[in-house]
Every structure is written in C-alpha cells, then in structure tokens.
Write an enzyme that holds these catalytic residues in place. Structure first.
Site, PDB file in Angstrom:
ATOM      1  N   ASP A  31      -6.003   5.502   3.167  1.00  0.00           N
ATOM      2  CA  ASP A  31      -6.160   4.082   2.862  1.00  0.00           C
ATOM      3  C   ASP A  31      -7.396   3.538   3.561  1.00  0.00           C
ATOM      4  O   ASP A  31      -7.860   4.106   4.556  1.00  0.00           O
ATOM      5  CB  ASP A  31      -4.923   3.310   3.321  1.00  0.00           C
ATOM      6  N   HIS A  90       0.832  -1.200   0.000  1.00  0.00           N
ATOM      7  CA  HIS A  90       0.000   0.000   0.000  1.00  0.00           C
ATOM      8  C   HIS A  90       0.869   1.253   0.000  1.00  0.00           C
ATOM      9  O   HIS A  90       0.570   2.228  -0.677  1.00  0.00           O
ATOM     10  CB  HIS A  90      -0.904   0.010   1.237  1.00  0.00           C
TER      11      HIS A  90
END
Length: 465
Positions: free
Chosen positions: A122, A27
């Site tokens: 996120d 990520h």
C-alpha cells in the site's frame, strides 16, 4: 485447482505473493478480495497484518491463505489500542503512519524468510520497493482507489520532492481535460488535503508519489471498460506496467441484516429508500450533517442516514444522537456506528445512495442497483466523483458553494430527486448510464478474465528478474 508454474527453477512451483495492506479497512478489504481472486487461480498468497485485525480479516479471507502478523512499535502519543484508522483523528492517523514506518525491519525479515517473487503493498509503506529490491523481490503498488486517482497525482508531477501546483492541476492531459475544467477552490483543497505532512513526516501525497515512482508495477482496482483513458495515460507517463485487477466485487455477503433494520426497510416499496453513509473514515461537520438530514427529509422519500464522527469527538457524537437522533417508527432513521453496507445497498427497498465517493462503495452500490448522489469529502473522492458525474455520467453530485464547499438542504433535495423521480431529462440519462455500468460489473466472467490477465502480467514481471 491448477497452479501457475514458473520457469527457471529445477522444479515447477506456484507464484508466491505477499500482500501487505495499510491499516485502514477501506484498504484492507480490497487486498483481501485480490488475495482471494489470486488464490482461486493457483497463486500462493500470504497476508500480513496486525494480530488484532486477524479475526475480522479471517471472516472474509480464503481459509487456505495464511496470515502472518507483525507488531506496531510503540510511538509516543499513539495509544496501544489504536490499530487501524477507523475513527482516528488526523493526529492519530499520522502517528499510525509513523508506527508503520517503524515496522520496516520486521517486514524486511518476514520477506527475507518467505522469499516471495512479488510483494503487493500500500502507498503508506512507500519504503517497500527499496526493501524488496535488496531482496530480489518485485514490488507492486496496489492502488485500492482507481486509475484516475493516480492520474490526478501525476498532474502534480512524479518527483517526491516537487511541490503540488494548482497550475499543473488546471492543465491535465487531453484525455482528462474535460474532467478538470472549472475546478472549484474547495475541490482543489480537498484533492490537496493529503499534500502536507506533519513537521518532518512524509505526507500521504509524497508517500503516494514515491510508491508510484519506485515500484516495479502499479495495480489499479479498475477496468478498461470504466477507465481506459486514465489507465493508458498512467502507463505512458509512468513508463511501467499498469495492471488492472478488475473491480474485485466480493460475493454477495452471507447472513442477514440486523432484524430491526430489516423490518424497517421491508416496510417500503422497491427502490424508494434513500441510504446515506460516508464510510468509516470520512466525516462531515455537525452543521453539514444537520443540513444533509434536513435536505433528505425534504425529498419526501424514506431514508436511512448513517453519520459518524471521529472516535476522539465524544461531544459531537452525543450531540448527534441528541439533536438528530434515531427516527425509527417514521419514514426516516438516523444512526451512527457500523452497518452492513453491502447488504443495505442490495436491499430491494434501497434506490439511492448518498455517498462520499469512496471507490469501493461506488462500485458496490452500482452493482447493488442504487442510483448515486455524490458528496466527496477528501482526497481521491473528488476525482472519483468527476469520473462518475462527468465522464461516465452515471451519478449526480450535490451542488456546493465554490469557495468552501458548503451545501444547502435545497441542493440535497434537488440532487436526490433528480435520480429518483421520473421526468427529469438529466435523471433519465444518469439512470440509463448507471444501468449500463451495472451490466458491465455483472458481466459473467469479466472479473475472472481480469484476474487471469493480472496473473499473466505478474508472471511476465517475475520472469524479468
């Protein structure tokens, strides 16, 4: 380098964006690549992460982008030296998510002090939209996967409290129908692997659904050329802007491969080596790893297989090294640990990549010139595989038993040889489509066009404050 001026102030100033990724390297680095693209086009970017991750991030992040650190509050059962999901068991990963939730007051103070126009977050930090709204900041959920991964979630419904449903999964919208026909039980379980939390804790599924439902806009690491149906479907169903960022391929990595590995790869002709890796956070059982290696050996091609276990499974790692071990000196090499994947998939000798279906790994390998053999393990890897195999027809998958997903060495051999050996009709189609996809990814100016389009949409979003 010009700056993007915003209207409505007494003086012009660049767009101010804060990037806040989750603590998983799969990520973090898409956030890094998006940060670099934005900064190169005049956007002022600030990157948030833990102090222990700064040195590794700084190697890839534009040196002009400042990094601000926050601290993880202590959580019972979470060791103080765990600061990313790399090698984590699911228990530790859940505790890490709880620690991220506990950073909310710190992040609120940082955002209040920085006062950006936009925060890009996120899905684990699904509370960011609420914090941002109170501060008058627009929140962008950045999906580091792709559009189809969220489209698959929508099939379960966008209400955070609605239970996932197999029936909804089997009834996708028309644009995606062909990709979900004859879905198998192991695929359903894999796609639902993030649907359950621990006790009262929010599951990954509920975090994702909440992020999609509450943010001001969704950014997806994809392009219309690859995923137009899913992107359009997202926009119509979510009723909010969906902003493609492009695939954000980093520049060719600097440096060289480890001398021992480079020397080994250099022994083989162009496009003949099979590379196998499942990233840093997807794992096979020991039985599956042994079956996989046996199948690769049966192909007759030289191979490099990087197979890892979780950090809390030392016996498995020892068994892996003892029973599979390193086979350097022959035509095969099996190892564990970190490898420089971007350089490996670009090496002329590497022609095939057996992978877990991680989106970044997929586009990286296609751009590097590799044929793809898919073996998804969890979550978004299943819809990614369906996209590549069924819609784009630019990859093949290893056939597996419907109920539990078990695969045989014979199935591994067949999949690899389909894309590596001339003469197969299916292989010819897949190789041609893989080549077309590579041409799209390498198209000059494509990423820059997406970056500028993304900034334009951010500007319009901010102007709606």
């Amino acid at each position: 380098m010009g700056s993007l001026a915003m209207e409505g102030d007494n003086h012009d100033q660049p767009l101010q964006v804060v990037m806040f990724p989750y603590l998983a390297f799969g990520h973090i680095f898409p956030f890094v690549h998006l940060s670099n693209a934005l900064a190169a086009n005049g956007v002022n970017v600030t990157f948030l992460t833990l102090p222990s991750l700064v040195p590794k991030i700084r190697l890839s992040l534009d040196p002009n982008i400042p990094i601000l650190s926050y601290k993880l509050p202590p959580i019972d059962g979470l060791p103080s030296d765990v600061y990313s999901t790399n090698g984590c068991s699911e228990v530790l990963a859940e505790l890490l998510r709880q620690a991220m939730d506990a950073t909310r007051p710190q992040i609120a103070k940082i955002l209040a002090k920085l006062s950006p126009q936009v925060v890009v977050f996120d899905f684990v930090q699904c509370w960011v939209p609420e914090v941002a709204e109170l501060l008058g900041i627009k929140s962008i959920y950045f999906c580091v996967f792709n559009a189809i991964s969220i489209a698959s979630t929508i099939l379960f419904g966008l209400t955070p409290h609605q239970r996932p449903s197999l029936w909804r999964l089997r009834l996708p919208p028309r644009e995606l129908l062909s990709m979900y026909l004859r879905v198998k039980p192991y695929e359903v379980r894999g796609m639902l692997s993030n649907a359950h939390g621990s006790g009262s804790e929010a599951s990954n599924f509920s975090r994702l659904v909440s992020s999609v439902a509450c943010c001001d806009a969704i950014a997806v690491k994809s392009t219309y050329e690859m995923e137009a149906p899913s992107i359009k479907y997202l926009s119509s169903q979510c009723r909010k802007p969906v902003l493609p960022t492009g695939v954000l391929l980093p520049k060719a990595p600097a440096g060289d491969l480890e001398p021992k590995l480079a020397e080994w790869l250099n022994k083989f002709p162009k496009g003949t080596v099979v590379f196998c890796s499942f990233g840093s956070e997807s794992y096979l059982s020991m039985k599956q790893m042994k079956e996989l290696v046996a199948g690769i050996e049966m192909t007759g091609f030289p191979f490099l297989a990087v197979l890892n276990t979780t950090a809390d499974a030392p016996k498995d790692r020892q068994e892996l090294e003892a029973e599979i071990g390193e086979k350097a000196g022959g035509r095969g090499m099996v190892s564990s640990g970190w490898v420089n994947q971007p350089l490996i998939v670009r090496h002329p000798a590497v022609g095939c990549y057996i992978n877990h279906g991680g989106w970044s790994s997929i586009v990286e390998a296609v751009e590097g010139g590799c044929q793809l053999v898919m073996l998804p393990v969890k979550g978004d890897q299943y819809p990614n595989t369906k996209l590549m195999v069924m819609q784009l027809r630019a990859a093949v998958k290893i056939n597996r038993r419907a109920w539990d997903g078990w695969f045989t060495r014979t199935a591994v051999r067949k999949a690899v040889r389909t894309v590596m050996v001339e003469g197969s009709k299916k292989g010819k189609v897949v190789r041609a489509n893989n080549s077309k996809l590579r041409e799209i990814l390498q198209q000059e100016g494509l990423q820059e066009d997406y970056t500028k389009g993304f900034i334009t949409m951010l500007t319009e979003l901010v102007a709606s404050l």
